[in-house]
Design an enzyme around this catalytic site. Structure first.
Site, PDB file in Angstrom:
ATOM      1  N   LYS A  19      96.820 -24.846  35.562  1.00  0.00           N
ATOM      2  CA  LYS A  19      96.736 -24.875  34.105  1.00  0.00           C
ATOM      3  C   LYS A  19      95.485 -24.117  33.665  1.00  0.00           C
ATOM      4  CE  LYS A  19      98.789 -29.479  33.442  1.00  0.00           C
ATOM      5  NZ  LYS A  19      99.998 -29.128  32.701  1.00  0.00           N
ATOM      6  N   ARG A  75     108.540 -34.430  37.804  1.00  0.00           N
ATOM      7  CA  ARG A  75     109.951 -34.652  38.140  1.00  0.00           C
ATOM      8  C   ARG A  75     110.143 -34.754  39.656  1.00  0.00           C
ATOM      9  NH1 ARG A  75     111.525 -29.309  34.917  1.00  0.00           N
ATOM     10  NH2 ARG A  75     109.714 -30.081  33.771  1.00  0.00           N
TER      11      ARG A  75
END
Ligand code: BES
Ligand code: MN
Ligand code: ZN
Length: 512
Positions: free
Chosen positions: A286, A360
Site C-alpha cells: 500500500k 478473502r
C-alpha cells in the site's frame, strides 16, 4: 470500566459530580425530556428557558453544562441533546437514548460519578442508556504515559480519566427485567470495549500469537473451549490461505477456534472474523497514506471474539463457535508474490494476483473449517474492501448473503441494536472476472463492485447448503473523525452488537 447502577434516590440528595438531563428539539425551542422533572422544578420550571438562553437547541449530541440549582448536592447539571422531540404518544427511540447517554458520558471524562436522569419508559430504555453511557465513557490510554514513567517529574495525566460511575435514575432496581437489561448492557459494553482495545492496540504488540494468547486467557476465564492452530499445525492441516498471507511476516499466523456451548442449545451459529493484525498490502504494498490505520484490519476477529465471550457471559441457549483467522500481511523475501498459486484448506487453488486482497484468503480457509462442523448458519465479519467504504461511507456496513431472508434478518437485527447496515447483492456475472488461466480462481476480479467481488469469492468457500452471510465493516470499524454519540475515535467495535443479537435470536429460534 465504568460502573453502572440503578438508583431510586431523589436527584437533589445524590452525591455526584453531575446530573445528566435530556433536552430535545421541540417545535418552539428546546424541551426538557421526561426523567428530569425534579431538576426542572428546582429551577422553578425554567430549565428549558435557561437552556435556550444558553444557546441550547436540543440537537443530537449537544452538551450544555450549567450550575445545579440550590439544594442539590451535585454541583453541575449536564443537558444533553436528544434530537427531535418525539411526536405525541411516541417515546424516544433506543438509538437516540444510547447516543445521548454516550455524548454525556464522554463530556464527563475526568469526573468520578454522574447521575443520569434521562427518559426511562421501560427496562429496555434503562439497558440502552446504560449501554450508551458505558460505550461513550470509553477511552484508550494504555499507551499514554499518564505520569507513570515520565522522566522530569511530569505527573499529570495526558488525558482525562473516563467517567468512573454512572447511576441511572428512574429505573426499578429490584425489578427482574431492569436487572437483566442492566446486566446485558454491562456484558455487551465491557466486551465491546475490549474489542476496541484490541483494535487500537499497536500492531507491534498485537501480532497473531499475542491475539491468540489473549483468546486463550479469555477462554479460561469464561469456560470456553479454545483451540489454536500455530504455523506448524496450519501447515499440517493444509491451510494454504492463512499461511500464504502470513508468509512474509516475522510473526507467524494462527487460526483460533473459540467454542461456547450450552447444554440445552438447539442451534449452532458459527462466526468467522478477519484478523489481519497489520495489513501493509504485502508485495502489492500500500502507498503511504493508506497504511497508517491498517492495525484495524483485525476488527472482524475482534468483533467475533467479543461476541462469543458475550454469549457465554449471558448464558445464551445456543452454541456459538468463533473462528479468528489471524495473520500479518507483510512484504519480505518469504512473502507470497503476485502470481503465486495457493492451495487452500478447501482444496481449491487460488492465483494471488494482488497480495493486498489478503482478507478473502484467510477467511476462505476459516469459512471452510467452520463449514466442516455443519453449523445452522455462518456469519463472517471483515474489514474487507475499500470499495465498500466508497459505496456506503464510513458508518454503514454492507451485508451480503447466499440467502435473502437471512440477509434481511441480519439487517433488521443490526437496526434493532443501533448499527447502520445495508443489504448488498452478489451478482453472479461478476464471478467470471475472477477466472484464472492457472488456478481455480483468482483473488481479484473487476474493480467495479469490488466489495461484491470479494463477497462472491468468499461464497465459493462456504460448505454446500450452509446459510451464510458476510459483513464488510471496512467503513465503520475504525473512526478516523471526531467522536460522536457513543462512538469514539479509533476502533469502534462495529458488528459486536449485531452478532450478539444474532446469537440471541438464534437461541430464541427466531433465526436460521
Ligand atoms: N484491509 C483492506 C481493506 C480496507 C481498506 C479496510 C480501507 C479498511 C479501510 C483490504 O485488505 C484491501 O486491501 N482490499 C483491497 C482489495 C483489492 C486489492 C482487490 C482494496 O479494497 O483496495
Ligand atoms: Mn489488504
Ligand atoms: Zn486487509
Amino acid at each position: 470500566m465504568t460502573a453502572l447502577t440503578l438508583s431510586t434516590a431523589a436527584a437533589a440528595g445524590l452525591r455526584a459530580d453531575a446530573i445528566v438531563v435530556g433536552v430535545a428539539k421541540g417545535a418552539e425551542g428546546p424541551v426538557v425530556a421526561p426523567g428530569a422533572e425534579a431538576v426542572d422544578q428546582a429551577y422553578d420550571g425554567r430549565l428549558a428557558a435557561v437552556l435556550e438562553t444558553l444557546g441550547a437547541s436540543g440537537a443530537e449530541g449537544e452538551v450544555t453544562k450549567l450550575p445545579a440549582p440550590s439544594g442539590f448536592k451535585a454541583p453541575v447539571v449536564v443537558a444533553v441533546g436528544l434530537g427531535a422531540a418525539p411526536e405525541k404518544d411516541e417515546t424516544y427511540t433506543a438509538e437516540s437514548l444510547r447516543r445521548a447517554a454516550g455524548s454525556a458520558a464522554r463530556a464527563l471524562a475526568g469526573s468520578k460519578k454522574a447521575v443520569f436522569a434521562l427518559p426511562i419508559a421501560d427496562a429496555a430504555d434503562a439497558g440502552v442508556i446504560g449501554e450508551g453511557a458505558l460505550l461513550g465513557a470509553y477511552s484508550f490510554d494504555t499507551y499514554k504515559d499518564n505520569g507513570r514513567n515520565a522522566k522530569g517529574g511530569r505527573s499529570a495525566r495526558n488525558g482525562k480519566a473516563p467517567l468512573a460511575e454512572v447511576a441511572l435514575l428512574g429505573g426499578k432496581p429490584r425489578d427482574k427485567a431492569y436487572k437483566a437489561a442492566v446486566e446485558r448492557a454491562v456484558a455487551v459494553a465491557e466486551e465491546l470495549n475490549r474489542a476496541r482495545d484490541l483494535i487500537n492496540m499497536p500492531p507491534n504488540d498485537l501480532n497473531p500469537a499475542a491475539f491468540a494468547a489473549l483468546a486463550q486467557t479469555a477462554a479460561k476465564e469464561h469456560g470456553l473451549k479454545v483451540q489454536v492452530l500455530d504455523e506448524k499445525a496450519l501447515a499440517k492441516g493444509g491451510y494454504g490461505g492463512i499461511l500464504g498471507v502470513g508468509a512474509g511476516s516475522a510473526s507467524a499466523p494462527r487460526l483460533v477456534k473459540l467454542s461456547y456451548t450450552h447444554p440445552k442449545a438447539g442451534k449452532h451459529l458459527a462466526l468467522v472474523g478477519k484478523g489481519i493484525t497489520y495489513d501493509s498490502g504485502g508485495i502489492s504494498l500500500k502507498p503511504a497514506g493508506h497504511n497508517e490505520t491498517m492495525k484495524c484490519d483485525m476488527s472482524g476477529a475482534a468483533a467475533v471474539f467479543a461476541a462469543v465471550v458475550t454469549a457465554a457471559r449471558l448464558g445464551l441457549e445456543v452454541n456459538v463457535t468463533g473462528w479468528l483467522a489471524l495473520a500479518e500481511n507483510m512484504p519480505s523475501g518469504s512473502a507470497t508474490r503476485p502470481g503465486d498459486v495457493l492451495r487452500m484448506y478447501s482444496g481449491k487453488t487460488v492465483e494471488v494476483l494482488n497480495t493486498d486482497a489478503e482478507g478473502r484468503l484467510v477467511l476462505a480457509d476459516a469459512l471452510w473449517a467452520a463449514s466442516e462442523e455443519n453449523p445452522d448458519a455462518i456469519v463472517d465479519v471483515a474489514t474487507l474492501t475499500g470499495a465498500m467504504m466508497l459505496a456506503l461511507g464510513s458508518r454503514t456496513f454492507g451485508i451480503m448473503a447466499n440467502d435473502d431472508a437471512f440477509r434481511t434478518a441480519i439487517h433488521e437485527a443490526a437496526e434493532e441494536v443501533g448499527e447502520e447496515s445495508w443489504p448488498m447483492p452478489l451478482p453472479e456475472h461478476l464471478r467470471k472476472g475472477m477466472d484464472s488461466p492457472t488456478a481455480d480462481i483468482a483473488n481479484m476480479g473487476e474493480r467495479m463492485g469490488g466489495g461484491l467481488v470479494a463477497g462472491l469469492f468468499l461464497k465459493e468457500f462456504v460448505g454446500e447448503g450452509i446459510t451464510w452471510a458476510h459483513l464488510d465493516i471496512a467503513g465503520p470499524a475504525f473512526n478516523e473523525q471526531a467522536p460522536f454519540g457513543y462512538t469514539p475515535k479509533g476502533g469502534t467495535g462495529s458488528a459486536v452488537r449485531t452478532l450478539v443479537r444474532l446469537a440471541e435470536l438464534t437461541a430464541a429460534g427466531d433465526l436460521g
